[in-house]
Design a protein around this motif. Structure first.
Motif, mmCIF file in Angstrom:
data_model
loop_
_atom_site.group_PDB
_atom_site.id
_atom_site.type_symbol
_atom_site.label_atom_id
_atom_site.label_comp_id
_atom_site.label_asym_id
_atom_site.label_seq_id
_atom_site.Cartn_x
_atom_site.Cartn_y
_atom_site.Cartn_z
ATOM 1 N N ASN A 22 36.043 -6.990 -51.957
ATOM 2 C CA ASN A 22 37.019 -5.494 -51.663
ATOM 3 C C ASN A 22 36.083 -4.194 -50.821
ATOM 4 O O ASN A 22 37.006 -3.167 -50.013
ATOM 5 C CB ASN A 22 37.412 -4.958 -52.791
ATOM 6 C CG ASN A 22 38.278 -6.311 -53.415
ATOM 7 O OD1 ASN A 22 38.747 -6.788 -52.874
ATOM 8 N ND2 ASN A 22 38.379 -6.170 -54.803
ATOM 9 N N ALA B 289 35.375 -5.151 -47.784
ATOM 10 C CA ALA B 289 36.895 -5.167 -46.912
ATOM 11 C C ALA B 289 37.108 -3.583 -46.524
ATOM 12 O O ALA B 289 37.157 -3.156 -45.541
ATOM 13 C CB ALA B 289 38.121 -5.763 -47.250
ATOM 14 N N LYS B 290 37.014 -2.747 -47.223
ATOM 15 C CA LYS B 290 37.523 -1.197 -47.649
ATOM 16 C C LYS B 290 35.891 -0.954 -46.592
ATOM 17 O O LYS B 290 37.085 -0.045 -45.431
ATOM 18 C CB LYS B 290 37.649 -0.961 -48.364
ATOM 19 C CG LYS B 290 38.589 -0.701 -49.121
ATOM 20 C CD LYS B 290 38.604 -0.086 -50.756
ATOM 21 C CE LYS B 290 37.653 -0.711 -51.451
ATOM 22 N NZ LYS B 290 38.123 0.009 -52.824
ATOM 23 N N ASP B 291 35.271 -0.771 -46.667
ATOM 24 C CA ASP B 291 34.301 -0.675 -45.409
ATOM 25 C C ASP B 291 34.140 -0.933 -44.324
ATOM 26 O O ASP B 291 33.667 -0.393 -43.208
ATOM 27 C CB ASP B 291 31.953 -0.518 -45.852
ATOM 28 C CG ASP B 291 31.949 0.307 -47.467
ATOM 29 O OD1 ASP B 291 33.119 1.263 -47.082
ATOM 30 O OD2 ASP B 291 31.576 -0.118 -47.807
ATOM 31 N N HIS B 292 34.177 -2.141 -43.717
ATOM 32 C CA HIS B 292 34.719 -2.512 -42.286
ATOM 33 C C HIS B 292 35.686 -2.056 -42.261
ATOM 34 O O HIS B 292 35.336 -1.451 -40.562
ATOM 35 C CB HIS B 292 34.260 -4.729 -42.354
ATOM 36 C CG HIS B 292 35.907 -5.179 -41.783
ATOM 37 N ND1 HIS B 292 36.775 -5.463 -41.554
ATOM 38 C CD2 HIS B 292 35.167 -5.106 -40.008
ATOM 39 C CE1 HIS B 292 37.373 -5.651 -40.244
ATOM 40 N NE2 HIS B 292 36.012 -4.988 -39.333
ATOM 41 N N LEU B 293 37.064 -2.325 -42.739
ATOM 42 C CA LEU B 293 38.014 -1.097 -41.386
ATOM 43 C C LEU B 293 37.415 0.327 -42.043
ATOM 44 O O LEU B 293 38.077 0.953 -41.005
ATOM 45 C CB LEU B 293 39.338 -1.384 -43.126
ATOM 46 C CG LEU B 293 39.533 -2.437 -42.883
ATOM 47 C CD1 LEU B 293 40.980 -2.837 -44.186
ATOM 48 C CD2 LEU B 293 40.460 -3.062 -41.980
ATOM 49 N N LEU B 294 36.904 0.653 -42.388
ATOM 50 C CA LEU B 294 36.510 2.517 -42.179
ATOM 51 C C LEU B 294 35.159 3.070 -41.314
ATOM 52 O O LEU B 294 35.757 3.502 -40.045
ATOM 53 C CB LEU B 294 36.016 2.791 -44.143
ATOM 54 C CG LEU B 294 35.188 4.372 -43.551
ATOM 55 C CD1 LEU B 294 36.838 5.186 -43.482
ATOM 56 C CD2 LEU B 294 34.647 4.536 -44.823
ATOM 57 N N GLY C 57 34.976 0.370 -39.165
ATOM 58 C CA GLY C 57 35.056 -0.290 -37.555
ATOM 59 C C GLY C 57 35.889 1.400 -37.115
ATOM 60 O O GLY C 57 36.459 1.286 -35.620
ATOM 61 N N ALA C 58 37.083 1.839 -37.649
ATOM 62 C CA ALA C 58 38.096 2.423 -37.303
ATOM 63 C C ALA C 58 36.951 4.107 -36.667
ATOM 64 O O ALA C 58 37.654 4.389 -35.712
ATOM 65 C CB ALA C 58 39.178 3.405 -38.579
ATOM 66 N N ALA D 91 37.131 -14.082 -41.653
ATOM 67 C CA ALA D 91 37.513 -12.492 -40.858
ATOM 68 C C ALA D 91 35.668 -12.258 -40.113
ATOM 69 O O ALA D 91 35.559 -11.201 -39.777
ATOM 70 C CB ALA D 91 37.990 -11.381 -41.332
ATOM 71 N N PHE E 220 31.207 -8.609 -38.447
ATOM 72 C CA PHE E 220 33.052 -8.484 -38.414
ATOM 73 C C PHE E 220 32.490 -8.160 -37.171
ATOM 74 O O PHE E 220 32.369 -7.058 -36.787
ATOM 75 C CB PHE E 220 33.659 -6.983 -38.641
ATOM 76 C CG PHE E 220 33.244 -7.082 -40.889
ATOM 77 C CD1 PHE E 220 34.588 -7.865 -41.394
ATOM 78 C CD2 PHE E 220 32.476 -6.959 -41.633
ATOM 79 C CE1 PHE E 220 34.165 -8.133 -42.653
ATOM 80 C CE2 PHE E 220 32.018 -7.241 -42.773
ATOM 81 C CZ PHE E 220 33.475 -7.443 -43.083
ATOM 82 N N LYS F 100 39.355 -4.366 -29.642
ATOM 83 C CA LYS F 100 40.476 -3.473 -29.803
ATOM 84 C C LYS F 100 42.427 -4.333 -29.248
ATOM 85 O O LYS F 100 41.267 -4.717 -27.782
ATOM 86 C CB LYS F 100 40.447 -2.183 -29.008
ATOM 87 C CG LYS F 100 40.983 -1.685 -28.787
ATOM 88 C CD LYS F 100 40.321 -0.238 -27.981
ATOM 89 C CE LYS F 100 41.553 0.968 -27.925
ATOM 90 N NZ LYS F 100 40.899 2.081 -26.647
#
Length: 166
Positions: free
Chosen positions: A18, A21-26, A28-29, A105, A129, A133
């Protein structure tokens, strides 16, 4: 009591999954725009601030690497003592196979990097990862994992990480 221990370990591994997943999304953004504009100063600042807010003695990561679409290091940041992440900029991952199941992923990479204690190279695990875009591949965000912490705290290795579904 045995099943309770196994269940606890599964929860610890689930927490790691988890967090990834969160760190990748953060990240990445936060990194997308400066990465697209080629602003290495800003990507370095974002990566540094990411580690500044973490408890360093509890993070499963030892560093971050950004690769361009030709798998050349665009930027890198490390919290590992004695590591010059800036020296990685411009080096290539082109000959490293990014393989795992096509549905995954992320890719789990096993590398050997020389350092003061291991001049022939210490085994390292990195989780890659893809940066995308609008469906187009732009490069890669790599989490350099702390292999000792993975073993001691999470009781997991590269093969175990490959089984994660994010």
């Amino acid at each position: 009591s045995f099943s309770k221990m196994a269940r606890t370990m599964d929860l610890i591994k689930q927490d790691l999954r988890n967090q990834l997943a969160k760190d990748h999304l953060l990240l990445g953004a936060l990194l997308l725009e400066p990465y697209l504009t080629g602003d290495r100063r800003e990507t370095t600042r974002v990566m540094k601030e990411f580690f500044d807010i973490m408890e360093i003695d509890k993070t499963p990561y030892s560093g971050l690497v950004l690769l361009d679409k030709s798998k050349r290091v665009f930027d890198a940041y490390s919290i590992k003592e004695g590591t010059d992440a800036g020296a990685m900029v411009g080096t290539s991952y082109r000959n490293i196979e990014f393989r795992d199941s096509e549905n995954a992923a992320f890719k789990v990479l096993t590398l050997y990097r020389p350092d003061k204690e291991h001049p022939m190279g210490a085994k390292g695990i990195e989780i890659a990862f893809e940066i995308k875009k609008t469906g187009q591949s732009l490069g890669w965000l790599l989490f350099q994992m702390d292999a000792k912490r993975l073993k001691d705290v999470y009781d997991i290795d590269a093969e175990g990480l490959r089984k994660f579904r994010i």
